[in-house]
Design a protein around this motif. Structure first.
Motif, PDB file in Angstrom:
ATOM      1  N   SER A   1      -0.769  -0.036   9.816  1.00  0.00           N
ATOM      2  CA  SER A   1      -2.167   0.240   9.456  1.00  0.00           C
ATOM      3  C   SER A   1      -2.604  -0.677   8.318  1.00  0.00           C
ATOM      4  O   SER A   1      -3.732  -1.177   8.310  1.00  0.00           O
ATOM      5  CB  SER A   1      -2.362   1.710   9.074  1.00  0.00           C
ATOM      6  OG  SER A   1      -1.759   2.017   7.833  1.00  0.00           O
ATOM      7  N   SER A   2      -1.713  -0.936   7.371  1.00  0.00           N
ATOM      8  CA  SER A   2      -2.042  -1.855   6.278  1.00  0.00           C
ATOM      9  C   SER A   2      -2.154  -3.288   6.781  1.00  0.00           C
ATOM     10  O   SER A   2      -3.038  -4.035   6.350  1.00  0.00           O
ATOM     11  CB  SER A   2      -0.972  -1.776   5.190  1.00  0.00           C
ATOM     12  OG  SER A   2      -1.003  -0.528   4.538  1.00  0.00           O
TER      13      SER A   2
ATOM     14  N   GLN B   1       6.081  -1.367  -6.221  1.00  0.00           N
ATOM     15  CA  GLN B   1       5.316  -2.587  -6.467  1.00  0.00           C
ATOM     16  C   GLN B   1       5.379  -3.003  -7.937  1.00  0.00           C
ATOM     17  O   GLN B   1       5.215  -4.171  -8.263  1.00  0.00           O
ATOM     18  CB  GLN B   1       3.849  -2.379  -6.080  1.00  0.00           C
ATOM     19  CG  GLN B   1       3.619  -2.000  -4.622  1.00  0.00           C
ATOM     20  CD  GLN B   1       3.571  -0.495  -4.401  1.00  0.00           C
ATOM     21  OE1 GLN B   1       4.264   0.271  -5.073  1.00  0.00           O
ATOM     22  NE2 GLN B   1       2.745  -0.063  -3.457  1.00  0.00           N
ATOM     23  N   LEU B   2       5.629  -2.029  -8.821  1.00  0.00           N
ATOM     24  CA  LEU B   2       5.596  -2.284 -10.269  1.00  0.00           C
ATOM     25  C   LEU B   2       6.983  -2.312 -10.903  1.00  0.00           C
ATOM     26  O   LEU B   2       7.099  -2.387 -12.126  1.00  0.00           O
ATOM     27  CB  LEU B   2       4.734  -1.214 -10.958  1.00  0.00           C
ATOM     28  CG  LEU B   2       3.266  -1.186 -10.512  1.00  0.00           C
ATOM     29  CD1 LEU B   2       2.527  -0.047 -11.193  1.00  0.00           C
ATOM     30  CD2 LEU B   2       2.569  -2.520 -10.786  1.00  0.00           C
TER      31      LEU B   2
ATOM     32  N   GLY C   1      -3.024   0.648  -1.551  1.00  0.00           N
ATOM     33  CA  GLY C   1      -3.318   1.995  -1.057  1.00  0.00           C
ATOM     34  C   GLY C   1      -2.903   3.001  -2.098  1.00  0.00           C
ATOM     35  O   GLY C   1      -3.629   3.277  -3.042  1.00  0.00           O
ATOM     36  N   ALA C   2      -1.704   3.562  -1.965  1.00  0.00           N
ATOM     37  CA  ALA C   2      -1.162   4.465  -2.981  1.00  0.00           C
ATOM     38  C   ALA C   2      -1.011   3.713  -4.301  1.00  0.00           C
ATOM     39  O   ALA C   2      -0.757   2.507  -4.314  1.00  0.00           O
ATOM     40  CB  ALA C   2       0.189   5.004  -2.515  1.00  0.00           C
ATOM     41  N   TYR C   3      -1.189   4.432  -5.393  1.00  0.00           N
ATOM     42  CA  TYR C   3      -1.052   3.860  -6.752  1.00  0.00           C
ATOM     43  C   TYR C   3      -2.041   2.718  -7.016  1.00  0.00           C
ATOM     44  O   TYR C   3      -1.823   1.893  -7.900  1.00  0.00           O
ATOM     45  CB  TYR C   3       0.372   3.330  -6.996  1.00  0.00           C
ATOM     46  CG  TYR C   3       1.490   4.298  -6.716  1.00  0.00           C
ATOM     47  CD1 TYR C   3       1.683   5.425  -7.512  1.00  0.00           C
ATOM     48  CD2 TYR C   3       2.374   4.081  -5.658  1.00  0.00           C
ATOM     49  CE1 TYR C   3       2.724   6.308  -7.261  1.00  0.00           C
ATOM     50  CE2 TYR C   3       3.421   4.958  -5.402  1.00  0.00           C
ATOM     51  CZ  TYR C   3       3.587   6.070  -6.204  1.00  0.00           C
ATOM     52  OH  TYR C   3       4.612   6.938  -5.954  1.00  0.00           O
TER      53      TYR C   3
ATOM     54  N   ALA D   1       0.800  -1.230   0.000  1.00  0.00           N
ATOM     55  CA  ALA D   1       0.000   0.000   0.000  1.00  0.00           C
ATOM     56  C   ALA D   1       0.830   1.275   0.000  1.00  0.00           C
ATOM     57  O   ALA D   1       0.290   2.355  -0.207  1.00  0.00           O
ATOM     58  CB  ALA D   1      -0.936   0.006   1.216  1.00  0.00           C
ATOM     59  N   GLY D   2       2.128   1.164   0.208  1.00  0.00           N
ATOM     60  CA  GLY D   2       2.943   2.369   0.374  1.00  0.00           C
ATOM     61  C   GLY D   2       3.145   3.153  -0.905  1.00  0.00           C
ATOM     62  O   GLY D   2       2.910   2.667  -2.012  1.00  0.00           O
TER      63      GLY D   2
END
Length: 202
Positions: A86-87, A27-28, A57-59, A16-17
């Motif tokens: 939190s994730s 992540q990508l 989360g982000a992206y 999620a970061g």
């Protein structure tokens, strides 16, 4: 891969970061022809786990367009900026609500040398040792991937925003089995980390 000989295991992949130090969605990032998050998802799917869940989360939209999520469930952490714990809690809450898992295994999306063999070893080690936690050791610390049996679910859910799940490991070292995984210290936080991973000179 479901295996009735083992406790029901749910894998939670934290993705999620916003990769603030890298400046793009780690992540990508590509590694050996695959995106890092896809590598993590495929490893989870090939392991002895029963259900796999990714926390985005982000992206989020960009990632959904580029990753194959057919083998796992997606949950979203709208408060991803509050940190990994939190994730983790969003993922764990979804596991508790939707699946009758006996234990969870927490992974990150940027540890490219995690393998299905490592995840399976962690699941088998828990079964043989009967310990409530199985953590990986690398460098001078203990950390992810890490397995927690359900007796620690409540304590994990009570972690404060800036507290990582690692705190639960160190609170219960007497109930922790440790697996040495030196390549676990390789994760991608900066462009320099990524260049080193690809074998480029910094």
């Amino acid at each position: 891969m479901t295996n009735s000989n083992y406790p029901q295991t749910g894998i939670i992949i934290l993705a999620a970061g916003n990769s603030s130090r890298l400046g793009q969605a780690k992540q990508l990032l590509d590694f050996k022809g695959e995106k890092l998050l896809q590598i993590a998802i495929d490893i989870a799917e090939d392991s002895l786990s029963d259900v796999n869940l990714v926390v985005l989360g982000a992206y989020k939209e960009q990632i959904k367009n580029e990753i194959d999520f057919q083998s796992c469930e997606i949950v979203t952490n709208e408060n991803w900026s509050k940190g990994l714990s939190s994730s983790m809690k969003v993922g764990l809450s979804a596991m508790i609500e939707n699946y009758a898992v006996d234990q969870i295994l927490i992974m990150l999306s940027d540890q490219p040398f995690v393998t299905k063999e490592l995840l399976n070893l962690m699941i088998k080690t828990q079964l043989e040792s009967r310990k409530g936690i199985v953590a990986c050791r690398y460098g001078d610390t203990l950390g992810v991937p890490v397995l927690y049996t359900k007796k620690y679910f409540e304590e994990l859910m009570q972690l404060k925003e800036k507290e990582g799940a690692k705190k639960v490991i160190f609170n219960h070292l007497e109930d922790c089995e440790i697996i040495v995984f030196e390549r676990g210290k390789i994760d991608i936080d900066t462009q320099e980390d990524y260049d080193q991973l690809l074998g480029k000179k910094a």
